[in-house]
Each structure stands twice: as C-alpha cells, then as structure tokens.
Design an enzyme around this catalytic site. Structure first.
Site, PDB file in Angstrom:
ATOM      1  N   GLY A   9       0.915  -1.232  -0.075  1.00 56.39           N
ATOM      2  CA  GLY A   9       0.098   0.216   0.035  1.00 56.39           C
ATOM      3  C   GLY A   9       0.863   1.217   0.018  1.00 56.39           C
ATOM      4  CB  ALA A  10       4.465   1.913  -0.957  1.00 57.66           C
ATOM      5  N   GLY A  15       1.554   4.928   3.333  1.00 60.92           N
ATOM      6  CA  GLY A  15       2.503   4.208   2.771  1.00 60.92           C
ATOM      7  C   GLY A  15       3.707   5.115   2.059  1.00 60.92           C
ATOM      8  CB  SER A 134      -7.220   0.185  13.396  1.00 53.77           C
ATOM      9  OG  SER A 134      -8.278   0.757  13.685  1.00 53.77           O
ATOM     10  CE1 TYR A 160      -9.522  -0.849   8.188  1.00 52.68           C
ATOM     11  CE2 TYR A 160     -10.094   0.302  10.196  1.00 52.68           C
ATOM     12  CZ  TYR A 160      -9.262   0.105   9.488  1.00 52.68           C
ATOM     13  OH  TYR A 160      -8.179   0.762   9.221  1.00 52.68           O
TER      14      TYR A 160
HETATM   15  N1  LIG Z   1      -6.376   6.407   8.125  1.00 48.42           N
HETATM   16  C1  LIG Z   1      -6.639   6.020   9.480  1.00 48.42           C
HETATM   17  O1  LIG Z   1      -7.310   6.961  10.200  1.00 48.42           O
HETATM   18  C2  LIG Z   1      -6.116   4.652   9.862  1.00 48.42           C
HETATM   19  C3  LIG Z   1      -6.385   4.485  11.070  1.00 48.42           C
HETATM   20  C4  LIG Z   1      -6.151   3.257  11.683  1.00 48.42           C
HETATM   21  C5  LIG Z   1      -5.414   2.277  10.776  1.00 48.42           C
HETATM   22  N2  LIG Z   1      -5.087   2.802   9.382  1.00 48.42           N
HETATM   23  C6  LIG Z   1      -4.393   1.740   8.558  1.00 48.42           C
HETATM   24  O2  LIG Z   1      -3.353   2.304   8.021  1.00 48.42           O
HETATM   25  C7  LIG Z   1      -2.943   1.661   6.804  1.00 48.42           C
HETATM   26  C8  LIG Z   1      -2.521   2.819   5.632  1.00 48.42           C
HETATM   27  O3  LIG Z   1      -4.014   3.577   5.495  1.00 48.42           O
HETATM   28  P1  LIG Z   1      -4.274   5.018   5.035  1.00 48.42           P
HETATM   29  O4  LIG Z   1      -4.882   5.793   5.797  1.00 48.42           O
HETATM   30  O5  LIG Z   1      -2.721   5.498   4.402  1.00 48.42           O
HETATM   31  O6  LIG Z   1      -5.070   4.632   3.697  1.00 48.42           O
HETATM   32  P2  LIG Z   1      -5.043   5.039   2.051  1.00 48.42           P
HETATM   33  O7  LIG Z   1      -4.334   6.288   1.973  1.00 48.42           O
HETATM   34  O8  LIG Z   1      -6.291   4.698   1.807  1.00 48.42           O
HETATM   35  O9  LIG Z   1      -4.020   3.664   1.549  1.00 48.42           O
HETATM   36  C9  LIG Z   1      -4.317   2.509   1.447  1.00 48.42           C
HETATM   37  C10 LIG Z   1      -3.187   1.831   0.714  1.00 48.42           C
HETATM   38  O10 LIG Z   1      -3.649   0.219   0.458  1.00 48.42           O
HETATM   39  C11 LIG Z   1      -3.784   0.042  -0.911  1.00 48.42           C
HETATM   40  N3  LIG Z   1      -4.646  -1.275  -1.178  1.00 48.42           N
HETATM   41  C12 LIG Z   1      -5.862  -0.995  -1.131  1.00 48.42           C
HETATM   42  N4  LIG Z   1      -6.575  -2.200  -1.774  1.00 48.42           N
HETATM   43  C13 LIG Z   1      -5.465  -3.028  -1.995  1.00 48.42           C
HETATM   44  C14 LIG Z   1      -5.197  -4.078  -2.646  1.00 48.42           C
HETATM   45  N5  LIG Z   1      -6.347  -4.803  -3.043  1.00 48.42           N
HETATM   46  N6  LIG Z   1      -4.066  -4.547  -2.897  1.00 48.42           N
HETATM   47  C15 LIG Z   1      -2.812  -3.846  -2.416  1.00 48.42           C
HETATM   48  N7  LIG Z   1      -3.178  -2.721  -1.786  1.00 48.42           N
HETATM   49  C16 LIG Z   1      -4.249  -2.268  -1.710  1.00 48.42           C
HETATM   50  C17 LIG Z   1      -4.040   1.444  -1.509  1.00 48.42           C
HETATM   51  O11 LIG Z   1      -3.750   1.236  -3.029  1.00 48.42           O
HETATM   52  P3  LIG Z   1      -4.360   1.976  -3.996  1.00 48.42           P
HETATM   53  O12 LIG Z   1      -3.578   3.484  -3.969  1.00 48.42           O
HETATM   54  O13 LIG Z   1      -4.171   1.556  -5.265  1.00 48.42           O
HETATM   55  O14 LIG Z   1      -5.919   2.385  -3.616  1.00 48.42           O
HETATM   56  C18 LIG Z   1      -3.228   2.316  -0.821  1.00 48.42           C
HETATM   57  O15 LIG Z   1      -1.974   2.298  -1.159  1.00 48.42           O
HETATM   58  C19 LIG Z   1      -4.258   0.773   6.569  1.00 48.42           C
HETATM   59  O16 LIG Z   1      -3.877  -0.393   6.831  1.00 48.42           O
HETATM   60  C20 LIG Z   1      -5.284   1.272   7.487  1.00 48.42           C
HETATM   61  O17 LIG Z   1      -6.350   0.387   7.769  1.00 48.42           O
HETATM   62  C21 LIG Z   1      -5.522   3.621   9.073  1.00 48.42           C
END
Ligand SMILES: NC(=O)c1ccc[n+]([C@@H]2O[C@H](COP(=O)([O-])OP(=O)(O)OC[C@H]3O[C@@H](n4cnc5c(N)ncnc54)[C@H](OP(=O)(O)O)[C@@H]3O)[C@@H](O)[C@H]2O)c1
Length: 267
Positions: A9-10, A15, A134, A160
């Site tokens: 998810g970089a 990422g 999370s 989730y």
């Molecule tokens: N944001 C928050 O408040 C929060 C809180 C707690 C935990 N987290 C966790 O932190 C991590 C990063 O989240 P973020 O907030 O940076 O979200 P984000 O910006 O939506 O990034 C999510 C990443 O996951 C990738 N992804 C989605 N579906 C995929 C698939 N089928 N195969 C491979 N990669 C896939 C996305 O790829 P695409 O670019 O192609 O869509 C994107 O690179 C996640 O695990 C999330 O659950 C986030």
C-alpha cells in the site's frame, strides 16, 4: 539493515510517507502496490526531492492470492530486511474476491497473512515485521466465523475492525511461533487519508470539519517507522512511544484457532 523494506500500500497516504521517510535515511525500499502507474508517480515525486533514493516497484494485489503468490515468488532470499503490512481498505459494500474472501478481509488480513508466510523463508531470522492495526480492534469480536462474513453480517466499519483484529491475532501467533522475528504492531491513530472517506454524502463536510483535526499521514506513520527501525519485539507502537501489547489481546487459544482456520481457508 541489510536489504530492502517491503511496504504494501505504498501508494497510499501513510505508505508513501513511509517510503519517503525511509528513503531520506538511505534505506532501500520495495513499494508493493496494486497500481503500478500510481506507484511510479509516487516514486518520481520522491526522487524529485531525494535523487539518491533506492526505490523498487512491484505489483501486488492483496485481493488476489495468485497475485500474492506471484509477488512472493519474485523475491530473492536474502534481499529483504523487513515487511511493513501497511495496505488496507474499508470496502463500502459487500463483495467477494475471486478466492472467495470478503474484500476488506482479503486486503487487511488474508493477503498480508499469506504474504508474510510466503516471505518468511526468504527473510532473516530476526526480520522486522510491522503490521498496521487500528484502535477499532478494541471493539471487534473475533472468532473463526468472523473471518468470512456473510452479506447479512457485513457492515463497513465493523467488518474493517474485525479484519484488523484478525491481523493483530496473526501478529501475536506469528511472534509465538517465530520468537526470533521482530514482530510489532503499529497504530497510527486517526489520520487524514483517503481511507477515512467512507463514501457518504456528508464526506465533503467531514473533510472540512473533521480532517483538520486528524493526524497528517507523515505523523500517523511515525509509530510504524519506529517499529521498523528499532530492536523491539512484541510491542504496540502508538503516538510517540510504544508499550506492551494490551492484555485484552492476549488470546493464545483463539489465535491458534484463527491461524488454523486461515490455513484451512487457503487450501
Ligand atoms: N487513516 C486512518 O485513520 C487509519 C487508522 C488506523 C489504521 N489505518 C491503517 O493504516 C494503513 C494505511 O492507511 P491510509 O490511511 O494510508 O489509507 P490509504 O491512503 O487509503 O492507503 C491505503 C493503501 O492500501 C492500498 N490497497 C487498497 N486495496 C489494495 C489491494 N487490493 N491490494 C494492495 N493494496 C491495496 C491502496 O492502494 P491504491 O492506492 O491502489 O488504492 C493504498 O496504497 C491501512 O492499513 C489502514 O487500515 C489507517
């Protein structure tokens, strides 16, 4: 650290921030992304600021176990120092992948589970494995049945939370089975990323009112970066520090059953 750090998810908010932070420290990175064009744009952007950055790109779709197997097969033993299971999704609706898994569970749990297992023989014994969990884990019941929800049991947020709770359970069991690994959990808090747009009509309003109160991705990813660079094992990285994994997550019997049910599901 010898070898690359794989970041799934970089292309996402945290990422990409992790790739840039590691590149700044001279750490070689492998961006594992489902969308290579998007990944190339992230890489060029970072190279514009850090020309010496050593960043490789490879395709990985965590909603396809064939893609996970293909990715893992392409990794040579001894070339990777650690794995950051960062990719995640909160699917808006119920959908089933080609492997028969609910999509949120596939991306947040089954995909990282299989990826980690397949990479293990190629990683050093003390490899760093950081799983992004999370605060929602706290409210998520877990059982073998929750791994594969039926449509009637699906809800955007609780599915989730359960998938993240399953990833946490996997981390605990992985650390038990491979005590030499440096397995740690990272909790970013609430971060202003694409992920918190849940696809509702009021998202623009939430963007204006709520997102400014959330952490920036560069801040939210700090616990994971500390876990990736330190010597710790079995710690919960959150905020500016790290702590023992909360006792509510010490469920060894359940973790062993979840592991067995996952192995069965992968057959
Ligand atoms: N944001 C928050 O408040 C929060 C809180 C707690 C935990 N987290 C966790 O932190 C991590 C990063 O989240 P973020 O907030 O940076 O979200 P984000 O910006 O939506 O990034 C999510 C990443 O996951 C990738 N992804 C989605 N579906 C995929 C698939 N089928 N195969 C491979 N990669 C896939 C996305 O790829 P695409 O670019 O192609 O869509 C994107 O690179 C996640 O695990 C999330 O659950 C986030």
């Amino acid at each position: 650290m010898n070898g690359r750090i794989i970041i799934t998810g970089a292309t996402g908010s945290m990422g990409a921030a992790a790739v840039e932070a590691l590149a700044t420290r001279g750490v070689p990175v492998l961006m594992a992304c489902r969308n290579l064009a998007k990944a190339e744009a992230v890489r060029s952007d970072i190279l514009g600021r850090i020309p010496a950055a050593d960043i490789e790109l490879r395709q990985l779709d965590l909603a396809s176990m064939a893609s996970v197997r293909n990715f893992a097969e392409g990794i040579d033993a001894g070339t990777v120092a650690g794995l950051f299971n960062n990719a995640g999704v909160i699917s808006k609706g119920y959908s089933i992948t080609g492997d028969g898994f609910e999509n949120t569970f596939s991306v947040n749990y089954f995909g990282p589970w299989l990826l980690t297992q397949l990479l293990l023989p190629k990683l050093p014994e003390d490899a760093r494995i950081v799983n992004m969990v999370s605060l929602t884990c706290r409210f998520a019941p877990l059982s073998e049945q929750t791994l594969r929800p039926a449509e009637k049991d699906f809800s955007q947020l609780s599915t989730y939370a359960r998938a993240k709770r399953a990833l946490l359970s996997f981390s605990m069991e992985l650390a038990r089975r491979h005590p030499s690994l440096r397995v740690n959990l990272a909790d970013p808090g609430i971060v202003a990323s694409n992920m918190i747009d849940l696809g509702h009509w009021y998202d623009p309003l939430a963007d204006a009112l709520f997102k400014p109160l959330c952490r920036k991705p560069e801040v939210g990813v700090q616990p994971a970066l500390r876990a990736l660079s330190g010597q710790s094992r079995n710690r919960y990285f959150v905020g500016r520090g790290d702590k023992a994994i909360p006792v509510r997550y010490f469920t060894p019997d359940l973790d062993a059953r979840i592991w067995a049910a996952t192995e069965e599901a992968m057959r």
